[in-house]
Structure formats: structure tokens, C-alpha cells
Write a protein that holds these residues in place. Sequence first.
Motif, short mmCIF file in Angstrom:
data_model
loop_
_atom_site.label_atom_id
_atom_site.label_comp_id
_atom_site.label_asym_id
_atom_site.label_seq_id
_atom_site.Cartn_x
_atom_site.Cartn_y
_atom_site.Cartn_z
N LEU A 1 26.15 19.54 30.26
CA LEU A 1 26.89 19.96 29.07
C LEU A 1 25.94 20.38 27.95
N GLY A 2 24.86 19.61 27.76
CA GLY A 2 23.88 19.96 26.74
C GLY A 2 23.12 21.23 27.09
N LEU A 3 22.76 21.38 28.37
CA LEU A 3 21.98 22.54 28.79
C LEU A 3 22.77 23.84 28.64
N TYR A 4 24.04 23.80 29.06
CA TYR A 4 24.83 25.02 29.12
C TYR A 4 25.80 25.17 27.94
N ALA A 5 25.63 24.36 26.89
CA ALA A 5 26.57 24.39 25.76
C ALA A 5 26.61 25.77 25.11
N ARG A 6 25.48 26.46 25.01
CA ARG A 6 25.42 27.77 24.37
C ARG A 6 25.52 28.92 25.37
N THR A 7 25.59 28.59 26.64
CA THR A 7 25.54 29.63 27.66
C THR A 7 26.90 30.29 27.83
N SER A 8 26.90 31.60 27.87
CA SER A 8 28.13 32.35 28.10
C SER A 8 27.92 33.34 29.23
N VAL A 9 29.01 33.68 29.89
CA VAL A 9 28.98 34.65 30.98
C VAL A 9 29.71 35.90 30.52
N ASP B 1 36.78 48.20 32.37
CA ASP B 1 35.77 49.10 31.80
C ASP B 1 35.13 48.54 30.54
N ARG B 2 35.50 47.33 30.17
CA ARG B 2 34.92 46.70 28.99
C ARG B 2 34.40 45.32 29.33
N ASP B 3 33.34 44.92 28.65
CA ASP B 3 32.77 43.59 28.86
C ASP B 3 33.63 42.52 28.18
N ARG B 4 33.80 41.41 28.87
CA ARG B 4 34.48 40.25 28.32
C ARG B 4 33.53 39.06 28.41
N LYS B 5 33.81 38.01 27.63
CA LYS B 5 32.88 36.87 27.57
C LYS B 5 33.66 35.57 27.59
N MET B 6 33.08 34.57 28.25
CA MET B 6 33.66 33.23 28.23
C MET B 6 32.53 32.22 28.39
N PRO B 7 32.74 30.97 27.93
CA PRO B 7 31.70 29.94 28.12
C PRO B 7 31.47 29.69 29.61
N LEU B 8 30.23 29.60 30.01
CA LEU B 8 29.92 29.38 31.42
C LEU B 8 30.43 28.02 31.88
N LEU B 9 30.38 27.02 31.01
CA LEU B 9 30.88 25.70 31.38
C LEU B 9 32.36 25.75 31.75
N LEU B 10 33.13 26.57 31.05
CA LEU B 10 34.55 26.70 31.37
C LEU B 10 34.72 27.29 32.77
N ALA B 11 33.87 28.26 33.13
CA ALA B 11 33.93 28.84 34.47
C ALA B 11 33.65 27.78 35.53
N PHE B 12 32.64 26.93 35.28
CA PHE B 12 32.32 25.86 36.23
C PHE B 12 33.51 24.94 36.45
N VAL B 13 34.16 24.55 35.35
CA VAL B 13 35.29 23.61 35.43
C VAL B 13 36.47 24.25 36.15
N LEU B 14 36.74 25.52 35.88
CA LEU B 14 37.88 26.20 36.51
C LEU B 14 37.66 26.36 38.01
#
Length: 290
Positions: free
Chosen positions: A200-208, A214-227
Motif C-alpha cells: 500500500l505504501g509502495l503503490y500509493a502514488r502509482t497510477s495506471v 482513443d483517449r487515455d484514462r487513469k486509475m490507481p494501480l492498487l484499485l486494479a490489483f484489488v479488482l
Amino acid sequence: MTTDTGVNNGRLALLDFYLCDVRPFRQLTGFLRFVVEFLYFGMKEARACLFAGLFFVSIFLVPKAGLFGVPRYDVLLVIALAIQIFMIWSKLETLDEAKAICLFHVVGFALEVFKTSGSIQSWSYPDFAYTKVLGVPLFSGFMYAAVGSYIIQAWRLLDLRIRHHPSYWMAALVALATYANFFTHHFIGDYRWYIAACALGLYARTSVIFRPYDRDRKMPLLLAFVLIGFFIWLAENISTFFGIWKYPNQLGAWSTVHIGKWSSWSLLVIMTFTIVANLKHIKRQIHVPD
């Protein structure tokens, strides 16, 4: 579109080309854009799950008694190998990707052997099979390979880029600690939540950053892991319901897999992600802050 998709060298199927090389025919706004992006995201996710989807469909369809006198676990192994060969032949998967998936198969199978051993018995494979090694059917490694396959395929199809990725040595340390804890918690205690806190501390700022259409979207990487971990937990519930393997509390009658397994799968996804990030040599697409 980046050359990492592999389209330019002709190694991928035409399907992937049309999914990745999007050329919008009109300007989309509002609800219509949401619908189109959602549909493209769904198609790319379904395509990324092709190996896992076909494999788990076979789990549901193959009878407990097997087929044509061949035990169920052996039939599942043949089907898993056939799916893998088909994906390479059809260029839905490259040889390099297949090699990476084989690594996940080995890592997963080693864990299965330990967890089903006589002294641990976390779960068991009750049915007979000719292709059991140390009490574990060989097809079981493909369940872990399916997770690796999904991440590899999604990375390419959604043109993933990672921002604010932690230092590679720290990410690798968390991944190793995660894998080791699956073994050591039987002897020295379960440190899962400590490892999760570190992640959680390592990836707190990480986004994917990903591109559904045709457009870029962004979400927290931690949320992707949990999903992803949640959907694997659901698949595990379905698999145990069909009796592919059983936990000790399911031997008399089926019951829901403990919700705590969700956290284990999420940590396993982090470990898988770390391996993929290194095997695909995509550091140029990942931003590591100084």
C-alpha cells in the motif's frame, strides 16, 4: 500506437490489430462516448481473458467422471495445452509471451505441491488422474498461468503505462515476500497484512494509464490489483463449487471460499504484475521518480 503492441511486425492476429489501431470515424461526446469506450473496454478485457475464459469454461463443461474414459483432470490438461497451442498458432499470443506464461505455471505448480502436501493440506484434489505429480494434477499450474496471461494481454491491448512506479528492487522485494509468505506462514506466522501494508505504501502514488478507445484514462494501480483479486476469488468459488479442488471445510458440503482469500489473490496479482513488468522489458513505459 506504440510498437510494443507487436502489430507492426505482423506477429499478432488481425483481431488485435483492429482492437488496438482505433481510428475514430466521428467526434464522440457525452453518453455516446461513454457507451463506445465501455464497449471497447469490455471487448479488450474479454480478449485479454481469452485463455482464462476458455480454460474455466472447460472446467464447467467437463463432467466429473471425465470424457471417453479419461479422468477429468487429464482432460483439463489436454484442453489447457490445446488452448495454449491454438493461441500461439493463431498469433493471439507470441512465443515470448508463452514463455512468460510457462514461468507462472512453474511458480503456481510449486505452490500447489506445497499446499496440498500431507503436512499442510490447505486444499486437495480428490479425483484420480494419470497426470498427477506429487498429488497435484498438472493442469493446476495453468490456473496461475491464466492470471499471468491476462495481465500480459491486457498490458498490450490497453496500451498500459505506469506512472510513479516504485523502485524495482523494492517492488521485487514485496513480490518475493508475498510468495515466501504463502509457504512460511504455516511455520512462523502469517505476515500477509504487513506485506499488504508495504505494498500500500509502495503503490500509493502509482497510477495506471490505459486506452479503452482513443483517449487515455487513469486509475490507481492498487484499485486494479484489488479488482482483479476479487474476480479471481469469484472464479475460485465457482471452481470449488464444481469440485475441481476442495478446502477442508468443503469436504462435507460446499461453502463459500473465505473472504480472506481475496487479499491473498490481490497480493498474488501484485507479484504477477511485478514479474510481467520485468519480463516484458517495458521500463521505458514506466516512470520511476528520482
